[in-house]
Design a protein around this motif. Structure first.
Motif, PDB file in Angstrom:
ATOM      1  N   LYS A 122      -2.416  17.071  -6.565  1.00  0.00           N
ATOM      2  CA  LYS A 122      -1.222  16.636  -7.357  1.00  0.00           C
ATOM      3  C   LYS A 122      -0.341  15.598  -6.567  1.00  0.00           C
ATOM      4  CE  LYS A 122      -0.864  21.036  -9.625  1.00  0.00           C
ATOM      5  NZ  LYS A 122      -0.113  22.254  -9.910  1.00  0.00           N
ATOM      6  N   ILE A 123      -0.561  15.852  -5.042  1.00  0.00           N
ATOM      7  CA  ILE A 123       0.243  14.772  -4.169  1.00  0.00           C
ATOM      8  C   ILE A 123      -0.396  13.439  -4.418  1.00  0.00           C
ATOM      9  CG2 ILE A 123       1.074  14.206  -2.207  1.00  0.00           C
ATOM     10  CD1 ILE A 123       1.046  17.223  -1.793  1.00  0.00           C
ATOM     11  N   LEU A 124      -1.528  13.272  -4.312  1.00  0.00           N
ATOM     12  CA  LEU A 124      -2.331  11.992  -4.371  1.00  0.00           C
ATOM     13  C   LEU A 124      -1.964  11.380  -5.861  1.00  0.00           C
ATOM     14  CD1 LEU A 124      -5.795  12.859  -3.165  1.00  0.00           C
ATOM     15  CD2 LEU A 124      -3.950  11.229  -2.169  1.00  0.00           C
ATOM     16  N   ALA A 125      -2.004  12.222  -6.965  1.00  0.00           N
ATOM     17  CA  ALA A 125      -1.884  11.474  -8.515  1.00  0.00           C
ATOM     18  C   ALA A 125      -0.400  11.157  -8.450  1.00  0.00           C
ATOM     19  CB  ALA A 125      -2.267  12.596  -9.416  1.00  0.00           C
ATOM     20  N   GLN A 126       0.437  11.923  -7.901  1.00  0.00           N
ATOM     21  CA  GLN A 126       1.924  11.902  -8.118  1.00  0.00           C
ATOM     22  C   GLN A 126       2.455  10.432  -7.520  1.00  0.00           C
ATOM     23  OE1 GLN A 126       4.354  15.182  -6.901  1.00  0.00           O
ATOM     24  NE2 GLN A 126       6.386  14.069  -7.206  1.00  0.00           N
ATOM     25  N   HIS A 127       2.082  10.231  -6.346  1.00  0.00           N
ATOM     26  CA  HIS A 127       2.654   9.143  -5.522  1.00  0.00           C
ATOM     27  C   HIS A 127       1.550   7.916  -5.592  1.00  0.00           C
ATOM     28  CE1 HIS A 127       5.803  11.461  -3.782  1.00  0.00           C
ATOM     29  NE2 HIS A 127       4.968  12.452  -3.653  1.00  0.00           N
ATOM     30  N   ALA A 128       0.622   7.880  -6.462  1.00  0.00           N
ATOM     31  CA  ALA A 128      -0.280   6.769  -6.671  1.00  0.00           C
ATOM     32  C   ALA A 128      -0.925   6.584  -5.315  1.00  0.00           C
ATOM     33  CB  ALA A 128       0.331   5.665  -7.645  1.00  0.00           C
ATOM     34  N   VAL A 129      -1.322   7.181  -4.566  1.00  0.00           N
ATOM     35  CA  VAL A 129      -1.865   6.878  -3.244  1.00  0.00           C
ATOM     36  C   VAL A 129      -3.048   6.109  -3.284  1.00  0.00           C
ATOM     37  CG1 VAL A 129      -2.751   7.781  -0.950  1.00  0.00           C
ATOM     38  CG2 VAL A 129      -0.627   8.947  -2.405  1.00  0.00           C
ATOM     39  N   ASP A 130      -3.043   5.056  -2.445  1.00  0.00           N
ATOM     40  CA  ASP A 130      -4.354   4.163  -2.545  1.00  0.00           C
ATOM     41  C   ASP A 130      -4.929   4.298  -0.896  1.00  0.00           C
ATOM     42  OD1 ASP A 130      -3.193   2.027  -0.650  1.00  0.00           O
ATOM     43  OD2 ASP A 130      -1.944   1.536  -2.584  1.00  0.00           O
ATOM     44  N   THR A 131      -4.358   4.709  -0.031  1.00  0.00           N
ATOM     45  CA  THR A 131      -4.876   4.712   1.312  1.00  0.00           C
ATOM     46  C   THR A 131      -4.520   6.214   1.967  1.00  0.00           C
ATOM     47  OG1 THR A 131      -4.394   2.417   1.617  1.00  0.00           O
ATOM     48  CG2 THR A 131      -4.764   3.699   3.673  1.00  0.00           C
ATOM     49  N   VAL A 132      -5.535   6.676   2.296  1.00  0.00           N
ATOM     50  CA  VAL A 132      -5.634   8.002   2.898  1.00  0.00           C
ATOM     51  C   VAL A 132      -5.970   8.165   4.268  1.00  0.00           C
ATOM     52  CG1 VAL A 132      -6.345  10.443   2.877  1.00  0.00           C
ATOM     53  CG2 VAL A 132      -5.969   9.158   0.722  1.00  0.00           C
ATOM     54  N   VAL A 133      -4.987   8.646   5.290  1.00  0.00           N
ATOM     55  CA  VAL A 133      -5.318   8.502   6.733  1.00  0.00           C
ATOM     56  C   VAL A 133      -5.380   9.955   7.081  1.00  0.00           C
ATOM     57  CG1 VAL A 133      -4.731   7.735   9.177  1.00  0.00           C
ATOM     58  CG2 VAL A 133      -4.188   6.499   7.064  1.00  0.00           C
ATOM     59  N   HIS A 134      -6.537  10.774   7.565  1.00  0.00           N
ATOM     60  CA  HIS A 134      -6.631  12.093   7.968  1.00  0.00           C
ATOM     61  C   HIS A 134      -6.499  12.185   9.110  1.00  0.00           C
ATOM     62  CE1 HIS A 134      -7.519  16.199   7.331  1.00  0.00           C
ATOM     63  NE2 HIS A 134      -8.970  15.947   7.458  1.00  0.00           N
ATOM     64  N   VAL A 173       5.058   5.450   2.593  1.00  0.00           N
ATOM     65  CA  VAL A 173       4.263   6.385   3.441  1.00  0.00           C
ATOM     66  C   VAL A 173       4.654   7.872   3.050  1.00  0.00           C
ATOM     67  CG1 VAL A 173       3.719   7.229   5.556  1.00  0.00           C
ATOM     68  CG2 VAL A 173       4.037   4.789   5.254  1.00  0.00           C
ATOM     69  N   ILE A 174       3.599   8.688   2.481  1.00  0.00           N
ATOM     70  CA  ILE A 174       3.770   9.880   2.092  1.00  0.00           C
ATOM     71  C   ILE A 174       3.051  10.849   3.413  1.00  0.00           C
ATOM     72  CG2 ILE A 174       3.315  11.607   0.371  1.00  0.00           C
ATOM     73  CD1 ILE A 174       4.666   9.279  -0.433  1.00  0.00           C
ATOM     74  N   ALA A 175       3.988  11.556   4.039  1.00  0.00           N
ATOM     75  CA  ALA A 175       3.682  12.201   5.260  1.00  0.00           C
ATOM     76  C   ALA A 175       3.383  13.740   4.754  1.00  0.00           C
ATOM     77  CB  ALA A 175       4.698  12.289   6.221  1.00  0.00           C
ATOM     78  N   LYS A 218       0.804  -1.242   0.022  1.00  0.00           N
ATOM     79  CA  LYS A 218      -0.118   0.021   0.186  1.00  0.00           C
ATOM     80  C   LYS A 218       0.837   1.209  -0.173  1.00  0.00           C
ATOM     81  CE  LYS A 218      -3.981  -1.982   2.505  1.00  0.00           C
ATOM     82  NZ  LYS A 218      -4.913  -1.671   1.440  1.00  0.00           N
ATOM     83  N   VAL A 219       0.468   2.285  -0.637  1.00  0.00           N
ATOM     84  CA  VAL A 219       0.902   3.487  -0.678  1.00  0.00           C
ATOM     85  C   VAL A 219      -0.168   4.382   0.421  1.00  0.00           C
ATOM     86  CG1 VAL A 219       1.649   5.636  -1.870  1.00  0.00           C
ATOM     87  CG2 VAL A 219       1.834   3.470  -2.783  1.00  0.00           C
ATOM     88  N   VAL A 220       0.353   4.886   1.459  1.00  0.00           N
ATOM     89  CA  VAL A 220      -0.455   5.601   2.562  1.00  0.00           C
ATOM     90  C   VAL A 220      -0.048   7.022   2.522  1.00  0.00           C
ATOM     91  CG1 VAL A 220      -1.235   5.474   4.928  1.00  0.00           C
ATOM     92  CG2 VAL A 220      -0.423   3.231   3.720  1.00  0.00           C
ATOM     93  N   LEU A 221      -0.799   7.924   2.448  1.00  0.00           N
ATOM     94  CA  LEU A 221      -0.668   9.225   2.624  1.00  0.00           C
ATOM     95  C   LEU A 221      -1.418   9.442   4.122  1.00  0.00           C
ATOM     96  CD1 LEU A 221      -0.991  12.272   0.344  1.00  0.00           C
ATOM     97  CD2 LEU A 221      -2.453  12.233   2.277  1.00  0.00           C
ATOM     98  N   VAL A 222      -0.633  10.324   4.900  1.00  0.00           N
ATOM     99  CA  VAL A 222      -1.189  10.794   6.118  1.00  0.00           C
ATOM    100  C   VAL A 222      -1.069  12.195   6.282  1.00  0.00           C
ATOM    101  CG1 VAL A 222      -0.826  10.307   8.815  1.00  0.00           C
ATOM    102  CG2 VAL A 222      -0.184   8.492   7.030  1.00  0.00           C
ATOM    103  N   THR A 223      -1.794  12.840   6.839  1.00  0.00           N
ATOM    104  CA  THR A 223      -2.068  14.276   7.073  1.00  0.00           C
ATOM    105  C   THR A 223      -1.834  14.599   8.372  1.00  0.00           C
ATOM    106  OG1 THR A 223      -4.411  14.343   7.531  1.00  0.00           O
ATOM    107  CG2 THR A 223      -3.783  14.728   5.006  1.00  0.00           C
TER     108      THR A 223
END
Length: 347
Positions: A60-72, A31-33, A3-8
């Protein structure tokens, strides 16, 4: 590929801890922080991107890193740095709107986890003894972080309707405590003397910051069950504590005052920058709040390690000794309580 996880919200302690923890999971490859403020703590091998979620750049960040999971996690009752209430509200509400709009346009997003709060239930004199996730709210919050959370959840429900293919989990946390809390209630408990509302001894629930991290990981990956559970879940430790019991455990005296007076005290403390003693917090310290956690256990499959009492004990231990020895304070309060007539919450 994992998984590619983006965390805010990674500049906060909670966000930083989650980032360091989730990147060690075998199912996670990257993990994209993300945060508008550079964190002062380490993020391990995560890739930090300095970005304000209130701005379109997040798409753009979501698309650039091909994020599939977002933790807000960038939904909070306090602002970082010199930012005040206006900044925190904009980040909570406008930031969430912008993030959800970006997620809606990102076909690769499969999972969304949102940090919320049990404050959405409010605190009122005629509230039920225990709130479930579907209990109708008698008195919606009218301001502060609680009102932000109500609005955030409304936008999340709209997103879930527009993107039914995305598994969405909303976690309503009770008051988060532990050795490193960052909440208005923790600031209240840090006061040398605790102002309370005369005649009231509200029931309170807490969740340990370690359990917060564990349930976020479970909700993000759900590896134990092999499925992604969607829905809204109350997250709290077992049991309750009375406000008077928390004061005893801290070894701090309380000063019971009339409700109008405590409102004035709250305004004074807020003006002085000591703590954000908002209207909703005063209501909590008047009427209390308890939530049912059956869905957390049965549907989400999560069992907290810490009870409410154990959570508060760990918090109190990290604060150091109070003004009074807890044992002597407990005996004194017990004698006074036995001598007083029953109040609204003691009947």
């Amino acid at each position: 590929m994992g998984k590619v996880v983006l965390v805010t919200g990674v500049a906060r302690q909670l966000g930083g801890r989650f980032v360091r923890r989730v990147q060690s999971e075998p199912d996670v490859s990257r993990v994209i922080a993300v945060d508008a403020v550079a964190p002062e703590h380490g993020l391990g091998d995560a890739e930090f991107v300095r970005a304000d979620i209130r701005q379109p750049m997040i798409a753009k960040i979501l698309a650039q890193h091909a994020v599939d999971t977002v933790v807000h996690l960038d939904v909070s009752g306090t602002a970082l740095g010199s930012g005040g209430r206006t900044q925190s509200k904009e980040t909570n509400v406008i930031g969430t709107m912008q993030l959800l709009g970006a997620c809606q346009k990102a076909p690769g997003v499969q999972r969304l986890v949102v940090k919320s709060t049990t404050s959405v239930y409010g605190s009122a004199p005629r509230d039920p003894a225990v709130f479930t996730e579907t209990t109708p709210v008698k008195s919606l919050p009218t301001g502060g972080f609680a009102k932000d959370a109500v609005e955030v959840e409304g936008y999340v429900r709209g997103f879930a309707r527009r993107r039914p293919d995305v598994a969405v989990a909303v976690l309503r946390f009770a008051n988060i405590l532990g050795p490193h809390p960052d909440t208005p209630l923790a600031e209240f408990f840090a006061l040398p003397v605790l102002p309370t509302v005369l005649g009231y001894d509200p029931r309170l629930q807490f969740v340990h910051e370690d359990d917060v991290i564990d349930v976020l990981v479970l909700s993000c990956l759900d590896a134990r069950r092999g499925t992604l559970n969607s829905g809204t879940f109350n997250i709290a430790g077992d049991g309750v504590l009375l406000l008077s019991q928390t004061a005893r455990r801290l070894g701090k005296p309380t000063v019971p005052v009339l409700l109008p007076a405590i409102t004035w005290i709250g305004q004074m403390l807020r003006t002085a920058g000591v703590t954000d003693f908002a209207r909703e917090q005063i209501r909590l310290l008047t009427h209390g709040r308890v939530v049912d956690t059956r869905q957390m256990r049965e549907t989400l499959g999560f069992v907290p390690t810490y009870s409410t009492a154990e959570t508060f004990y760990d918090f109190a231990r990290s604060r150091g000794p109070g003004l009074l020895p807890p044992e002597r304070l407990a005996r004194t309060v017990d004698r006074l309580a036995a001598a007083l007539p029953a109040g609204p919450d003691r009947a």
